[in-house]
Design a protein around this motif. Structure first.
Motif, PDB file in Angstrom:
ATOM      1  N   ASN A  24      23.822  13.660 -42.284  1.00  0.00           N
ATOM      2  CA  ASN A  24      24.286  14.351 -41.074  1.00  0.00           C
ATOM      3  C   ASN A  24      23.974  13.572 -39.792  1.00  0.00           C
ATOM      4  OD1 ASN A  24      21.540  14.691 -40.745  1.00  0.00           O
ATOM      5  ND2 ASN A  24      21.591  16.934 -40.791  1.00  0.00           N
ATOM      6  N   GLY A  25      23.392  12.368 -39.923  1.00  0.00           N
ATOM      7  CA  GLY A  25      23.099  11.531 -38.763  1.00  0.00           C
ATOM      8  C   GLY A  25      21.731  11.763 -38.142  1.00  0.00           C
ATOM      9  N   GLU A  26      20.966  12.703 -38.670  1.00  0.00           N
ATOM     10  CA  GLU A  26      19.642  12.994 -38.120  1.00  0.00           C
ATOM     11  C   GLU A  26      18.632  11.956 -38.602  1.00  0.00           C
ATOM     12  OE1 GLU A  26      16.332  16.538 -38.345  1.00  0.00           O
ATOM     13  OE2 GLU A  26      18.439  17.082 -38.438  1.00  0.00           O
ATOM     14  N   ILE A  27      17.815  11.440 -37.684  1.00  0.00           N
ATOM     15  CA  ILE A  27      16.782  10.466 -38.045  1.00  0.00           C
ATOM     16  C   ILE A  27      15.709  11.168 -38.859  1.00  0.00           C
ATOM     17  CG2 ILE A  27      14.964   8.952 -37.165  1.00  0.00           C
ATOM     18  CD1 ILE A  27      16.734   8.499 -34.675  1.00  0.00           C
ATOM     19  N   ILE A  28      15.409  10.614 -40.044  1.00  0.00           N
ATOM     20  CA  ILE A  28      14.384  11.213 -40.895  1.00  0.00           C
ATOM     21  C   ILE A  28      13.186  10.288 -41.097  1.00  0.00           C
ATOM     22  CG2 ILE A  28      15.855  12.882 -42.057  1.00  0.00           C
ATOM     23  CD1 ILE A  28      16.253  10.874 -44.336  1.00  0.00           C
ATOM     24  N   LEU A  29      13.310   9.009 -40.715  1.00  0.00           N
ATOM     25  CA  LEU A  29      12.196   8.063 -40.805  1.00  0.00           C
ATOM     26  C   LEU A  29      12.459   6.913 -39.844  1.00  0.00           C
ATOM     27  CD1 LEU A  29       9.638   7.860 -42.740  1.00  0.00           C
ATOM     28  CD2 LEU A  29      10.896   6.027 -43.870  1.00  0.00           C
ATOM     29  N   SER A  30      11.415   6.487 -39.130  1.00  0.00           N
ATOM     30  CA  SER A  30      11.539   5.381 -38.174  1.00  0.00           C
ATOM     31  C   SER A  30      10.516   4.302 -38.509  1.00  0.00           C
ATOM     32  CB  SER A  30      11.288   5.875 -36.748  1.00  0.00           C
ATOM     33  OG  SER A  30      12.269   6.810 -36.376  1.00  0.00           O
ATOM     34  N   SER A  31      10.891   3.078 -38.238  1.00  0.00           N
ATOM     35  CA  SER A  31      10.002   1.947 -38.500  1.00  0.00           C
ATOM     36  C   SER A  31       9.197   1.584 -37.266  1.00  0.00           C
ATOM     37  CB  SER A  31      10.815   0.729 -38.923  1.00  0.00           C
ATOM     38  OG  SER A  31      11.469   0.138 -37.805  1.00  0.00           O
ATOM     39  N   GLU A  32       8.265   0.667 -37.480  1.00  0.00           N
ATOM     40  CA  GLU A  32       7.569   0.023 -36.374  1.00  0.00           C
ATOM     41  C   GLU A  32       8.507  -1.026 -35.774  1.00  0.00           C
ATOM     42  OE1 GLU A  32       4.227  -2.114 -37.990  1.00  0.00           O
ATOM     43  OE2 GLU A  32       5.491  -3.323 -39.289  1.00  0.00           O
ATOM     44  N   MET A  33       8.054  -1.704 -34.740  1.00  0.00           N
ATOM     45  CA  MET A  33       8.810  -2.819 -34.167  1.00  0.00           C
ATOM     46  C   MET A  33       8.456  -4.096 -34.918  1.00  0.00           C
ATOM     47  SD  MET A  33      10.803  -1.962 -31.734  1.00  0.00           S
ATOM     48  CE  MET A  33      11.111  -0.636 -30.598  1.00  0.00           C
ATOM     49  N   TYR A  68       3.555  15.818 -39.391  1.00  0.00           N
ATOM     50  CA  TYR A  68       4.496  14.721 -39.613  1.00  0.00           C
ATOM     51  C   TYR A  68       4.042  14.002 -40.861  1.00  0.00           C
ATOM     52  CZ  TYR A  68       1.047  11.410 -37.697  1.00  0.00           C
ATOM     53  OH  TYR A  68      -0.076  10.651 -37.476  1.00  0.00           O
ATOM     54  N   PHE A  69       4.814  13.040 -41.321  1.00  0.00           N
ATOM     55  CA  PHE A  69       4.392  12.284 -42.496  1.00  0.00           C
ATOM     56  C   PHE A  69       4.644  10.805 -42.283  1.00  0.00           C
ATOM     57  CE2 PHE A  69       8.755  13.644 -43.321  1.00  0.00           C
ATOM     58  CZ  PHE A  69       9.373  12.476 -43.719  1.00  0.00           C
ATOM     59  N   VAL A  70       3.905  10.013 -43.050  1.00  0.00           N
ATOM     60  CA  VAL A  70       4.099   8.561 -43.064  1.00  0.00           C
ATOM     61  C   VAL A  70       4.415   8.146 -44.495  1.00  0.00           C
ATOM     62  CG1 VAL A  70       2.598   8.119 -41.080  1.00  0.00           C
ATOM     63  CG2 VAL A  70       1.630   8.061 -43.380  1.00  0.00           C
ATOM     64  N   LEU A  71       5.144   7.064 -44.611  1.00  0.00           N
ATOM     65  CA  LEU A  71       5.447   6.444 -45.898  1.00  0.00           C
ATOM     66  C   LEU A  71       4.711   5.116 -45.930  1.00  0.00           C
ATOM     67  CD1 LEU A  71       7.036   6.109 -48.566  1.00  0.00           C
ATOM     68  CD2 LEU A  71       8.926   5.193 -47.199  1.00  0.00           C
ATOM     69  N   SER A  82       7.758   9.754 -39.738  1.00  0.00           N
ATOM     70  CA  SER A  82       8.731  10.814 -39.458  1.00  0.00           C
ATOM     71  C   SER A  82       8.606  11.273 -38.015  1.00  0.00           C
ATOM     72  CB  SER A  82       8.488  12.009 -40.383  1.00  0.00           C
ATOM     73  OG  SER A  82       7.338  12.743 -39.973  1.00  0.00           O
ATOM     74  N   GLU A  83       9.505  12.168 -37.644  1.00  0.00           N
ATOM     75  CA  GLU A  83       9.386  12.850 -36.361  1.00  0.00           C
ATOM     76  C   GLU A  83       8.274  13.891 -36.462  1.00  0.00           C
ATOM     77  OE1 GLU A  83      12.915  15.160 -35.569  1.00  0.00           O
ATOM     78  OE2 GLU A  83      12.780  16.191 -37.468  1.00  0.00           O
ATOM     79  N   MET A  84       7.931  14.508 -35.361  1.00  0.00           N
ATOM     80  CA  MET A  84       6.991  15.626 -35.357  1.00  0.00           C
ATOM     81  C   MET A  84       7.764  16.890 -35.726  1.00  0.00           C
ATOM     82  SD  MET A  84       4.117  14.353 -34.545  1.00  0.00           S
ATOM     83  CE  MET A  84       3.707  12.678 -34.105  1.00  0.00           C
ATOM     84  N   SER A  89       6.048  23.251 -43.568  1.00  0.00           N
ATOM     85  CA  SER A  89       7.186  23.416 -44.473  1.00  0.00           C
ATOM     86  C   SER A  89       8.384  22.595 -43.984  1.00  0.00           C
ATOM     87  CB  SER A  89       7.563  24.887 -44.638  1.00  0.00           C
ATOM     88  OG  SER A  89       7.975  25.446 -43.420  1.00  0.00           O
ATOM     89  N   ALA A  90       8.584  22.511 -42.676  1.00  0.00           N
ATOM     90  CA  ALA A  90       9.670  21.685 -42.135  1.00  0.00           C
ATOM     91  C   ALA A  90       9.393  20.205 -42.406  1.00  0.00           C
ATOM     92  CB  ALA A  90       9.841  21.940 -40.641  1.00  0.00           C
ATOM     93  N   ALA A  91       8.136  19.782 -42.265  1.00  0.00           N
ATOM     94  CA  ALA A  91       7.771  18.390 -42.553  1.00  0.00           C
ATOM     95  C   ALA A  91       8.018  18.074 -44.021  1.00  0.00           C
ATOM     96  CB  ALA A  91       6.315  18.141 -42.181  1.00  0.00           C
ATOM     97  N   LYS A  92       7.707  19.014 -44.896  1.00  0.00           N
ATOM     98  CA  LYS A  92       7.918  18.790 -46.327  1.00  0.00           C
ATOM     99  C   LYS A  92       9.408  18.701 -46.658  1.00  0.00           C
ATOM    100  CE  LYS A  92       3.487  20.629 -47.738  1.00  0.00           C
ATOM    101  NZ  LYS A  92       2.743  21.752 -48.321  1.00  0.00           N
ATOM    102  N   LYS A  93      10.238  19.444 -45.938  1.00  0.00           N
ATOM    103  CA  LYS A  93      11.693  19.329 -46.127  1.00  0.00           C
ATOM    104  C   LYS A  93      12.174  17.952 -45.675  1.00  0.00           C
ATOM    105  CE  LYS A  93      12.989  24.181 -45.814  1.00  0.00           C
ATOM    106  NZ  LYS A  93      13.584  25.232 -44.997  1.00  0.00           N
ATOM    107  N   GLY A  94      11.621  17.468 -44.559  1.00  0.00           N
ATOM    108  CA  GLY A  94      11.958  16.125 -44.091  1.00  0.00           C
ATOM    109  C   GLY A  94      11.550  15.070 -45.098  1.00  0.00           C
ATOM    110  N   LEU A  95      10.368  15.240 -45.678  1.00  0.00           N
ATOM    111  CA  LEU A  95       9.883  14.316 -46.699  1.00  0.00           C
ATOM    112  C   LEU A  95      10.826  14.322 -47.899  1.00  0.00           C
ATOM    113  CD1 LEU A  95       6.185  14.031 -47.764  1.00  0.00           C
ATOM    114  CD2 LEU A  95       8.001  13.939 -49.439  1.00  0.00           C
ATOM    115  N   GLN A  96      11.274  15.481 -48.309  1.00  0.00           N
ATOM    116  CA  GLN A  96      12.221  15.572 -49.426  1.00  0.00           C
ATOM    117  C   GLN A  96      13.524  14.843 -49.101  1.00  0.00           C
ATOM    118  OE1 GLN A  96      11.634  16.769 -52.565  1.00  0.00           O
ATOM    119  NE2 GLN A  96       9.538  16.940 -51.815  1.00  0.00           N
TER     120      GLN A  96
END
Length: 112
Positions: A24-33, A68-71, A82-84, A89-96
């Protein structure tokens, strides 16, 4: 089936970074620079490899107690954040969503 994709970008400071986006275009994970495009591309490969392993994720809380979560890679280095979220439960959905979309080979190079 719609899947996620990566966007590889060049920041104004000349460094590179990527975002993993859900279908859907939503950011679910971001990297470092990263200092080079090749390093950022290697970061994407690392997410593609590690994102399917549930034990590579760590659920955390910010200083304002937002979840939030990290990979992490096998060497325990953080390869994505991840985002905040408003709740665990919302963070766990993002992780999924990252588990589901992380293996995507759709990389959209927006650096040029």
């Amino acid at each position: 089936m719609a899947t996620g994709y990566y966007e590889l970008k060049k920041a104004k400071n000349g460094q590179y970074h990527f975002n993993l986006k859900a279908s859907n275009g939503e950011i679910i994970l971001s990297s470092e620079m990263y200092g080079s495009k090749a390093s950022a591309e290697n970061g994407i490969k690392s997410v593609q490899t590690n994102s399917s392993e549930e034990d590579r994720y760590e659920l955390k809380h910010s200083s304002s107690n937002q979840p939030y979560f990290v990979l992490k890679a096998t060497n325990h280095q953080v390869i994505g954040i991840s985002e905040m979220y408003s709740s665990e439960s919302a963070a766990k959905k993002g992780l999924q969503s990252v588990l589901k979309n992380g293996a995507s080979t759709d990389v959209r190079d927006l650096t040029s």
